[in-house]
Design an enzyme around this catalytic site. Structure first.
Site, PDB file in Angstrom:
ATOM      1  N   ASP A  93       0.812  -1.216   0.000  1.00 25.16           N
ATOM      2  CA  ASP A  93       0.000   0.000   0.000  1.00 25.16           C
ATOM      3  C   ASP A  93       0.848   1.270   0.000  1.00 25.16           C
ATOM      4  O   ASP A  93       0.473   2.271  -0.605  1.00 25.16           O
ATOM      5  CB  ASP A  93      -0.918  -0.008   1.225  1.00 25.16           C
ATOM      6  N   GLY A 150      -5.702  10.139   9.788  1.00 24.20           N
ATOM      7  CA  GLY A 150      -4.331   9.689   9.597  1.00 24.20           C
ATOM      8  C   GLY A 150      -3.692  10.196   8.321  1.00 24.20           C
ATOM      9  O   GLY A 150      -4.365  10.662   7.399  1.00 24.20           O
ATOM     10  N   LYS A 162      -2.891   6.985  17.632  1.00 24.92           N
ATOM     11  CA  LYS A 162      -4.064   7.786  17.968  1.00 24.92           C
ATOM     12  C   LYS A 162      -5.063   7.005  18.820  1.00 24.92           C
ATOM     13  O   LYS A 162      -5.672   7.564  19.740  1.00 24.92           O
ATOM     14  CB  LYS A 162      -4.729   8.308  16.689  1.00 24.92           C
ATOM     15  N   GLU A 251      -0.315  16.949  14.423  1.00 26.38           N
ATOM     16  CA  GLU A 251       1.099  16.737  14.095  1.00 26.38           C
ATOM     17  C   GLU A 251       1.240  17.060  12.621  1.00 26.38           C
ATOM     18  O   GLU A 251       0.749  16.323  11.770  1.00 26.38           O
ATOM     19  CB  GLU A 251       1.500  15.297  14.421  1.00 26.38           C
ATOM     20  N   CYS A 285       7.859  13.034   8.393  1.00 22.69           N
ATOM     21  CA  CYS A 285       7.627  14.439   8.742  1.00 22.69           C
ATOM     22  C   CYS A 285       8.787  15.054   9.500  1.00 22.69           C
ATOM     23  O   CYS A 285       9.017  16.266   9.421  1.00 22.69           O
ATOM     24  CB  CYS A 285       6.341  14.565   9.547  1.00 22.69           C
ATOM     25  N   GLU A 386       8.598  22.308   2.825  1.00 22.56           N
ATOM     26  CA  GLU A 386       8.625  20.865   3.058  1.00 22.56           C
ATOM     27  C   GLU A 386       8.440  20.128   1.734  1.00 22.56           C
ATOM     28  O   GLU A 386       7.476  20.372   1.008  1.00 22.56           O
ATOM     29  CB  GLU A 386       7.530  20.453   4.038  1.00 22.56           C
ATOM     30  N   GLY A 459       2.457  22.042  14.666  1.00 20.89           N
ATOM     31  CA  GLY A 459       1.492  21.243  15.395  1.00 20.89           C
ATOM     32  C   GLY A 459       1.016  21.849  16.689  1.00 20.89           C
ATOM     33  O   GLY A 459       1.502  22.874  17.161  1.00 20.89           O
ATOM     34  N   GLU A 463       1.705  13.597  20.807  1.00 19.30           N
ATOM     35  CA  GLU A 463       1.350  12.185  20.773  1.00 19.30           C
ATOM     36  C   GLU A 463       2.430  11.414  21.520  1.00 19.30           C
ATOM     37  O   GLU A 463       3.601  11.795  21.506  1.00 19.30           O
ATOM     38  CB  GLU A 463       1.202  11.691  19.333  1.00 19.30           C
TER      39      GLU A 463
END
Length: 489
Positions: A93, A150, A162, A251, A285, A386, A459, A463
């Site tokens: 995936d 997500g 999460k 995030e 990230c 980014e 953010g 988390e």
């Protein structure tokens, strides 16, 4: 014919058909092969998922913390038993190498659930004495139904990150995975149900950003936890606040600095820089894409980086020898190639890569060569924005104050790192860097115990870690009067 067939929604402890009548496709980014058709949720489906979650949450919250802990531990056991199966799906995936998904994605997700399962029984209130005959006590109660949205780069890990604190605290969650990588969240739902999580406590709705907006704006959602880009994050925060003043954890993106001082072990620094830019094909990230190197060691450092880039094994993700796979989609490939073109146009010196790979089996996939630019300037697009791909920008500096100012000159603030043998300098520099996740002489590890999240536009909230659990509860304060009540009137 697709590999995995039609994928439905997961609501109320089982699979249900979406009412929208719409589907979308998901593809293997290494081969272009159709993996699945996925049903898109409608507004009615989201309402159904939230209603199911409200019902399930009442049952879940009524359990003791120890009961919830035991069920979550069973889910951990099932995740670990099925690690290879889930890793194979994740590789198809996302395009990540199988060696990576076997060692990281499910393993780290299970670790976080195990961590919060252990903390479930430690959710406690306080007792505050006021006077001899009166005191206050507090209770930490679950928020209710939370939404998780997500990102496509770590699908099952993010779903675990999460759900773990949310469920440990007695909440339910309606989760929407990215439409780019939608498969493994459904497997996690199956595992939670098999482990004994009540029906409705974890529901999965599929679809694009419009489904995320339905969740974010839903009046019966108490909190939204979102992982994704900055611009989308701003929309999530706006809608969450405008609809019902929801709690929000986000995030978001990063353009993180990695600073290599003149006293650094250059072999170690090069290893760190290559990992911080090319692990998971650069689609992380926290990547340290702005590599600031002291001018006196820049050439020696760059030589070591290029030697390591030559050793990267680009190949089929299903091959155990591969450690660098394709980008996740054609859209992401086009975006990354656009940034590479801008780097060339703005005068950065291309030292490695810089092209799409099209020879042999690469032709059918979304492959771009690991790319290194030298002679970069702070005002270049590849340095300021980014990229979310395998593009390293090397910049030089002269002084500590200079590099700290330049490293902080960004609206991002997700991560930062330093490589130096001088511990005083390391801590001094880290304390001045405006970033929420920092590393000294290493890069990238985010254990369950470590709160992760960003400063500035990278953010809100965190988390992982103990602090995150607190943000999935609300405090109720209760005063108890044991003595005589003195009437006002």
């Amino acid at each position: 014919m697709s590999v995995y067939g039609l994928q439905r929604l997961y609501i109320g402890g089982g699979y249900v058909d979406a009412t929208s009548g719409k589907t979308f496709d998901t593809f293997d980014p290494a081969t272009g092969e159709l993996l699945a058709q996925v049903q898109q949720a409608s507004a009615a489906d989201v309402d159904r998922a939230v209603a199911s979650a409200r019902e399930g949450q009442r049952e879940w919250a009524a359990m003791t913390a120890m009961q919830r802990s035991r069920i979550l531990r069973r889910a951990v056991d099932l995740l670990r038993e099925r690690n290879d199966e889930l890793a194979a799906i994740e590789t198809r995936d996302t395009g990540k190498p199988i060696g990576e998904t076997l060692a990281v994605d499910i393993v780290t997700g299970a670790d976080v659930i195990e961590y919060y399962a252990g903390l479930a029984t430690a959710i406690e209130g306080l007792q505050v004495p006021l006077r001899a005959e009166s005191f206050v006590y507090t209770r930490r109660e679950p928020l209710g139904v939370c939404a998780g949205i997500g990102a496509w780069n770590y699908p099952i890990q993010i779903a675990c990150w999460k759900t773990a604190p949310a469920l440990a605290a007695g909440n339910a969650m309606v989760f929407k995975p990215s439409e780019v990588t939608p498969l493994t969240a459904l497997k996690l739902a199956e595992i939670y149900t098999e482990a004994g999580v009540p029906a409705g406590v974890f529901n999965v709705v599929q679809g694009d950003g419009s489904v995320g907006a339905l969740l974010t704006g839903h009046p019966d959602i108490a909190k939204v936890s979102f992982t994704g880009g900055v611009e989308t994050g701003k929309k999530v925060m706006s809608l969450a606040g405008a609809s019902s003043l929801k709690e929000v954890t986000m995030e978001l993106g990063g353009k993180s600095p990695l600073i290599v001082f003149e006293d650094a072990d250059l072999d170690r620094a090069a290893d760190i820089a290559v990992t911080a830019n090319f692990f998971s094909s650069g689609q992380v990230c926290t990547n340290g894409t702005r590599v600031f190197v002291h001018r006196s060691v820049k050439d020696a450092f760059t030589q070591r980086v290029l030697e390591r880039v030559k050793r990267i094994r680009v190949g089929k993700p299903t091959d155990a020898a591969t450690n660098f796979g394709p980008l996740v989609s054609a859209a992401q490939l086009d975006k990354v190639l656009g940034f590479i073109d801008s780097g060339k146009a703005e005068g950065a010196k291309l030292l490695a890569g810089g092209t799409r790979l099209t020879d042999g089996h690469f032709a059918s996939g979304q492959y771009v060569a690991p790319t290194v630019f030298g002679d970069c300037r702070d005002d270049m697009k590849i340095v300021r924005e980014e990229i979310f791909g395998p593009v390293m920008s090397i910049l030089d500096f002269e002084s500590e104050d200079e590099v700290i100012a330049r490293a902080n000159d960004t609206h991002y603030g997700l991560a930062a790192g330093v490589v130096t043998e001088n511990l005083s300098r390391a801590h001094r520099t880290i304390h001045r860097l405006e970033a929420g996740i920092c590393w000294i002489n290493t890069w990238g590890e985010s254990p369950a115990e470590m709160p992760v999240g960003g400063y500035k536009q990278s953010g809100v909230g965190r988390e992982n870690g103990i602090t995150t659990l607190e943000h999935y509860t609300r405090i109720k304060s209760v005063q108890v009067e044991l003595g005589r009540y003195n009437p006002v009137f």
